[in-house]
Enzyme design. Structure first.
Site, short mmCIF file in Angstrom:
data_model
loop_
_atom_site.label_atom_id
_atom_site.label_comp_id
_atom_site.label_asym_id
_atom_site.label_seq_id
_atom_site.Cartn_x
_atom_site.Cartn_y
_atom_site.Cartn_z
N CYS A 177 12.03 -8.18 12.41
CA CYS A 177 12.58 -9.07 11.39
C CYS A 177 11.58 -9.09 10.24
CB CYS A 177 12.75 -10.44 12.03
SG CYS A 177 13.44 -11.68 10.94
N CYS B 296 0.80 -1.24 0.00
CA CYS B 296 0.00 0.00 0.00
C CYS B 296 0.82 1.27 0.00
CB CYS B 296 -0.97 0.01 1.18
SG CYS B 296 -0.18 0.45 2.75
ZN ZN Z 1 0.45 -1.65 3.75
#
Ligand code: ZN
Length: 135
Positions: free
Chosen positions: A122, A51
């Site tokens: 991580c 996004c």
């Molecule tokens: Zn996102």
């Protein structure tokens, strides 16, 4: 939980590559040491590959030698969502993009890395996109 970016699964499937989809939308994990940002030291902001939300800055990236890009703090704590993950017989904390809910990786703490937070985010390289610039 609803996210600001909320797309049907079929749309994610067409917008992402199969490898991206598998990690971001199906909580997969890319193999260690092969991700494109594992050893990257370039300055910039790492954004969500699904996004575009800004998630991590290069100045919090550190060498963990664990095989995946590691950060000790998100850019903004509200940029990521943390969820309990008890899959695979382990108790871990999953890290997701707070804007679209895509899987990023896991966060571990108390491992003794010499960082300000003693946390290791991580994160899969394939979940991120580095926007070069000031870290
Ligand atoms: Zn996102």
């Amino acid at each position: 939980m609803s996210y600001e970016i909320d797309k049907p699964d079929e749309q994610w499937r067409t917008e992402l590559t199969p490898a991206e989809y598998q990690v971001l939308r199906q909580s997969g994990t890319e193999p260690a040491y092969v991700g494109e940002y594992t050893d990257t030291k370039a300055e910039g902001v790492y954004s969500c590959r699904a996004c575009g939300a800004e998630l991590f800055r290069s100045d919090t990236k550190f060498e963990s030698h664990c095989g995946w890009p590691s950060f000790y703090d998100p850019k903004d704590s509200a940029a990521v969502e943390l969820l309990e993950d008890r899959s695979h017989g382990m108790a871990r904390t999953e890290v997701r993009c707070a804007r679209c809910g895509s899987h990023l990786g896991h966060v571990f703490e108390g491992e003794g890395y010499p960082t300000p937070t003693d946390q290791r985010y991580c994160i899969n390289s394939i979940s991120l996109r580095l926007i070069p610039g000031e870290g």
